[in-house]
Design an enzyme around this catalytic site. Structure first.
Site, PDB file in Angstrom:
ATOM      1  N   GLY A 108      47.704  35.639  47.198  1.00  0.00           N
ATOM      2  CA  GLY A 108      49.047  34.767  46.376  1.00  0.00           C
ATOM      3  C   GLY A 108      49.313  35.520  45.920  1.00  0.00           C
ATOM      4  N   GLY A 132      48.390  46.399  33.235  1.00  0.00           N
ATOM      5  CA  GLY A 132      47.836  45.798  32.592  1.00  0.00           C
ATOM      6  C   GLY A 132      48.152  46.932  31.718  1.00  0.00           C
ATOM      7  CG  LEU A 176      37.667  53.371  24.668  1.00  0.00           C
ATOM      8  CD1 LEU A 176      38.218  54.086  23.165  1.00  0.00           C
ATOM      9  CD2 LEU A 176      37.230  52.075  24.367  1.00  0.00           C
ATOM     10  CE1 TYR A 209      44.955  36.323  53.048  1.00  0.00           C
ATOM     11  CE2 TYR A 209      46.825  35.334  53.063  1.00  0.00           C
ATOM     12  CZ  TYR A 209      46.674  36.115  52.485  1.00  0.00           C
ATOM     13  OH  TYR A 209      47.261  35.991  50.712  1.00  0.00           O
ATOM     14  CG  ASP A 212      42.328  42.679  37.359  1.00  0.00           C
ATOM     15  OD1 ASP A 212      43.292  41.563  37.657  1.00  0.00           O
ATOM     16  OD2 ASP A 212      42.054  43.193  38.142  1.00  0.00           O
TER      17      ASP A 212
HETATM   18  C1  LIG Z   1      42.508  44.718  47.257  1.00  0.00           C
HETATM   19  C2  LIG Z   1      43.543  44.642  47.170  1.00  0.00           C
HETATM   20  C3  LIG Z   1      45.000  43.800  46.594  1.00  0.00           C
HETATM   21  C4  LIG Z   1      45.516  43.004  45.702  1.00  0.00           C
HETATM   22  N1  LIG Z   1      46.975  42.458  45.950  1.00  0.00           N
HETATM   23  C5  LIG Z   1      47.920  41.924  44.512  1.00  0.00           C
HETATM   24  C6  LIG Z   1      49.201  41.663  45.221  1.00  0.00           C
HETATM   25  O1  LIG Z   1      49.506  41.810  45.973  1.00  0.00           O
HETATM   26  N2  LIG Z   1      48.917  41.470  44.247  1.00  0.00           N
HETATM   27  C7  LIG Z   1      49.155  41.483  43.398  1.00  0.00           C
HETATM   28  O2  LIG Z   1      49.751  40.700  41.713  1.00  0.00           O
HETATM   29  N3  LIG Z   1      48.157  41.516  42.532  1.00  0.00           N
HETATM   30  C8  LIG Z   1      46.979  42.349  43.579  1.00  0.00           C
HETATM   31  N4  LIG Z   1      45.953  42.623  43.259  1.00  0.00           N
HETATM   32  C9  LIG Z   1      45.342  42.491  41.701  1.00  0.00           C
HETATM   33  C10 LIG Z   1      45.990  43.424  40.998  1.00  0.00           C
HETATM   34  O3  LIG Z   1      45.663  44.876  41.468  1.00  0.00           O
HETATM   35  C11 LIG Z   1      45.849  43.908  39.521  1.00  0.00           C
HETATM   36  O4  LIG Z   1      45.573  42.419  39.055  1.00  0.00           O
HETATM   37  C12 LIG Z   1      45.740  44.789  38.995  1.00  0.00           C
HETATM   38  O5  LIG Z   1      44.871  45.327  39.234  1.00  0.00           O
HETATM   39  C13 LIG Z   1      45.131  44.493  37.464  1.00  0.00           C
HETATM   40  O6  LIG Z   1      45.466  45.227  36.577  1.00  0.00           O
HETATM   41  P1  LIG Z   1      44.483  45.943  35.603  1.00  0.00           P
HETATM   42  O7  LIG Z   1      45.624  46.388  34.491  1.00  0.00           O
HETATM   43  O8  LIG Z   1      44.460  44.927  34.563  1.00  0.00           O
HETATM   44  O9  LIG Z   1      43.635  46.838  36.248  1.00  0.00           O
HETATM   45  P2  LIG Z   1      43.544  48.070  36.640  1.00  0.00           P
HETATM   46  O10 LIG Z   1      44.515  48.433  37.451  1.00  0.00           O
HETATM   47  O11 LIG Z   1      41.676  47.650  37.663  1.00  0.00           O
HETATM   48  O12 LIG Z   1      42.980  48.940  36.250  1.00  0.00           O
HETATM   49  C14 LIG Z   1      42.097  49.379  34.988  1.00  0.00           C
HETATM   50  C15 LIG Z   1      42.153  50.431  34.679  1.00  0.00           C
HETATM   51  O13 LIG Z   1      41.495  51.878  33.268  1.00  0.00           O
HETATM   52  C16 LIG Z   1      41.064  52.653  32.800  1.00  0.00           C
HETATM   53  N5  LIG Z   1      40.199  52.112  32.638  1.00  0.00           N
HETATM   54  C17 LIG Z   1      38.675  51.666  32.890  1.00  0.00           C
HETATM   55  N6  LIG Z   1      37.938  52.025  31.739  1.00  0.00           N
HETATM   56  C18 LIG Z   1      37.869  52.680  31.221  1.00  0.00           C
HETATM   57  C19 LIG Z   1      38.143  53.826  30.162  1.00  0.00           C
HETATM   58  N7  LIG Z   1      37.042  53.837  29.563  1.00  0.00           N
HETATM   59  N8  LIG Z   1      39.370  54.777  29.516  1.00  0.00           N
HETATM   60  C20 LIG Z   1      39.933  55.021  30.344  1.00  0.00           C
HETATM   61  N9  LIG Z   1      40.624  54.071  31.059  1.00  0.00           N
HETATM   62  C21 LIG Z   1      39.753  53.400  31.316  1.00  0.00           C
HETATM   63  C22 LIG Z   1      40.632  52.122  34.674  1.00  0.00           C
HETATM   64  O14 LIG Z   1      40.382  53.652  35.828  1.00  0.00           O
HETATM   65  C23 LIG Z   1      41.709  51.963  35.801  1.00  0.00           C
HETATM   66  O15 LIG Z   1      42.714  52.782  36.021  1.00  0.00           O
HETATM   67  C24 LIG Z   1      45.868  42.756  44.221  1.00  0.00           C
HETATM   68  C25 LIG Z   1      43.959  43.476  43.936  1.00  0.00           C
HETATM   69  C26 LIG Z   1      42.970  44.363  45.318  1.00  0.00           C
HETATM   70  C27 LIG Z   1      41.567  45.145  45.105  1.00  0.00           C
END
Ligand SMILES: Cc1cc2nc3c(=O)[nH]c(=O)nc-3n(C[C@H](O)[C@H](O)[C@H](O)COP(=O)(O)OP(=O)(O)OC[C@H]3O[C@@H](n4cnc5c(N)ncnc54)[C@H](O)[C@@H]3O)c2cc1C
Length: 505
Positions: free
Chosen positions: A308, A12, A136, A215, A299
């Site tokens: 999916g 994200g 942050l 799965y 997320d």
């Molecule tokens: C086991 C597993 C398998 C998956 N497989 C798939 C798949 O095949 N396909 C798919 O599309 N999705 C999949 N997903 C989902 C996908 O990984 C997440 O939707 C994705 O990581 C979301 O990205 P994000 O950037 O929102 O959050 P995140 O990847 O969780 O990143 C958030 C970041 O924010 C940082 N952070 C938090 N708080 C602070 C703060 N206060 N200051 C600075 N940094 C901070 C964290 O350290 C982290 O690096 C899977 C998830 C899991 C758990």
């Protein structure tokens, strides 16, 4: 004062930063870890994501590290060689051929640890300041901006930074969302799993060059297995049961390896566990995605079961959406009201993918949950390419409210992604909207003579695909969504008024 602080460098945050920086926005990314996550997690980029990654300048790099997508197969089975309970996808090639008619952008199978650095490198190339080991710790907002307290985790020093906007891309537990007191709704916790990344030679169990997702509903455990686009690197997951008093610590490496060998049908397999950790499978959507100058992305805004492969894709699509809107407002091309369209548009898309993932989860991993509480999904292609955008940034024609359409039947209706057609100029419509707002006119219209400050292309004989007749026109937003269409000629003032309306000027 910087334009935007992005909190988190996951899918994200890194996508939001890339899309903002490429649009000339000053962006500061803070990530509390020392680098991007080494965990492969989200593997797979759907066509809509690939369309955006192309605009971000990383699509070719993503495709370069991807498997040939036709080699992807999904099964629900007792074990890799055991009884097959359902075959979900046998021939991905057929599905891909169908979808390539809708979008030529292709499918990627790059993993999260590959895509995040690519996107951050693009963001940096376009001027973003990316700071790792920076957390942050708090923020306050006022009428003019947001004041953030950042902690440099290496030096222990704190710094106060002012920004016009703050993007909380800080993951499922989102401290930004928590600080704003925004609750989440939805199914909630579904199950708990141990995620495992491991190295092993499984060439005698799996055909070479194919990507497999299994799965596993085994009498000994429920789990999943996927091979990656790196030789001998794989992911495994094992469900454990806190509701029965179990914890992650009840699974030492020896027990994990024993269950893995059962699931992989390889009693003597030599394997090296590279990483293991607990994670929660859940379906939750934040009640609000915005609070004043603060937006939630990825997320932080919604979490969906990974069944999916939609969560990571949705995070990138959220990033694209907030970035083009924020850039337009910051550059004075749109009024701040445009930002009101982010939540309704992306929240509806989130609901569609959560329904899809939940349904898949029950079908593939938790058949005991089947029942009326599980919403009927619209289908994976509809959820990705056929979701309606209902907001102040679209002038609707009908108001039947149906949240999706079959993408094969979409014919230029406002609120939906514009059909991919090859224009008389030789370009795909995708390449045209990828460069910004665009007007596509029927062959007998006077649209080419109007200067509204946006790109113009003739639809030629493709006017029917957009439902505008020979004289009409279709207005596309920078995300390819039809903002407005007309079946008759109009003058410059009409078009400018339409643009002012959808840009909230
Ligand atoms: C086991 C597993 C398998 C998956 N497989 C798939 C798949 O095949 N396909 C798919 O599309 N999705 C999949 N997903 C989902 C996908 O990984 C997440 O939707 C994705 O990581 C979301 O990205 P994000 O950037 O929102 O959050 P995140 O990847 O969780 O990143 C958030 C970041 O924010 C940082 N952070 C938090 N708080 C602070 C703060 N206060 N200051 C600075 N940094 C901070 C964290 O350290 C982290 O690096 C899977 C998830 C899991 C758990």
């Amino acid at each position: 004062m910087t334009d935007a602080i992005v909190v988190g460098a996951g899918l994200g945050g890194s996508s939001t930063a890339m899309f903002l920086a490429r649009r000339g926005v000053d962006v500061l990314v803070v990530e509390r870890h020392e680098s991007t996550s080494p965990h492969p997690r989200a593997a797979g980029q759907q066509p809509r994501t690939m369309e955006f990654l192309k605009i971000g300048g990383v699509a070719d790099d993503v495709l370069a590290v991807s498997h040939p997508p036709s080699a992807f197969k999904i099964k629900v089975a007792e074990s890799l060689r055991g009884t097959v309970i359902h075959s979900i996808i046998e021939n991905y090639g057929e599905l891909l051929d169908q979808v390539s008619v809708l979008s030529p952008a292709g499918w990627g199978s790059a993993t999260q640890d590959q895509t995040e650095p690519l996107m951050l490198a693009q963001a940096r190339k376009h001027g973003a300041d990316v700071r790792f080991a920076t957390e942050l710790v708090s923020f306050e907002q006022d009428g003019d901006g947001v004041t953030a307290q950042l902690l440099d985790l290496t030096s222990g020093r704190t710094q106060r930074v002012r920004a016009k906007y703050l993007i909380g891309a800080d993951g499922n537990r989102s401290p930004v969302r928590e600080r704003l007191g925004i609750p989440r709704s939805g199914f909630g916790r579904l199950s708990n799993h141990i995620g495992i990344v491991f190295d092993a030679d499984l060439s005698d169990v799996l055909p070479k060059g194919e990507q497999w997702l299994y799965y596993l509903q085994n009498p000994a455990f429920t789990g999943a297995y996927i091979n990656l686009n790196l030789p001998n690197r794989h992911i495994f997951s094992i469900e454990y049961h806190p509701e029965n008093g179990e914890s992650f610590d009840d699974y030492p490496e020896s027990r994990i390896a024993e269950l893995m060998r059962i699931g992989l049908d390889s009693p003597d397999l030599e394997l090296e566990i590279i990483w293991k950790g607990p994670w929660e499978m859940a379906a939750r959507i934040a009640d609000r995605w915005r609070d004043g100058r603060v937006f939630l992305v990825g997320d932080a805004a919604k979490v969906t079961p990974p069944t999916g492969g939609l969560g990571g894709n949705a995070a990138v699509c959220d990033g694209f959406d907030i970035a083009w809107k924020l850039a337009a407002v910051l550059h004075g091309e749109a009024g701040p009201g445009l930002l009101d369209s982010y939540e309704p548009e992306r929240k509806l898309a989130a609901q569609m993918i959560v329904n899809e993932s939940l349904f898949n989860y029950v079908h593939r991993m938790a058949p005991h949950l089947a029942g009326p509480d599980i919403p009927e999904p619209v289908g994976p292609i509809e959820a990705v390419l056929g979701v309606r955008h209902t907001s102040n940034a679209v002038i609707p024609e009908d108001n039947d409210g149906s949240p999706t359409m079959n993408p094969f039947e979409i014919a230029g209706e406002p609120g939906f992604r514009a059909p991919h057609v090859i224009l008389p100029s030789g370009e795909s419509t995708l390449d045209v909207w990828g460069a910004g707002w665009a007007l596509l006119g029927g062959p007998d219209g006077n649209w080419d003579k109007i200067d509204a400050g946006i790109q113009y292309r003739s639809l030629g004989e493709q006017y029917d695909r957009f439902g505008v007749g020979r004289e009409g026109a279709s207005l596309l937003r920078p995300d390819g969504v039809v903002a407005w269409r007309t079946r008759s000629n109009a003058d410059e003032d009409t078009l400018k008024n339409v643009l002012r309306e959808v840009l909230c000027c």
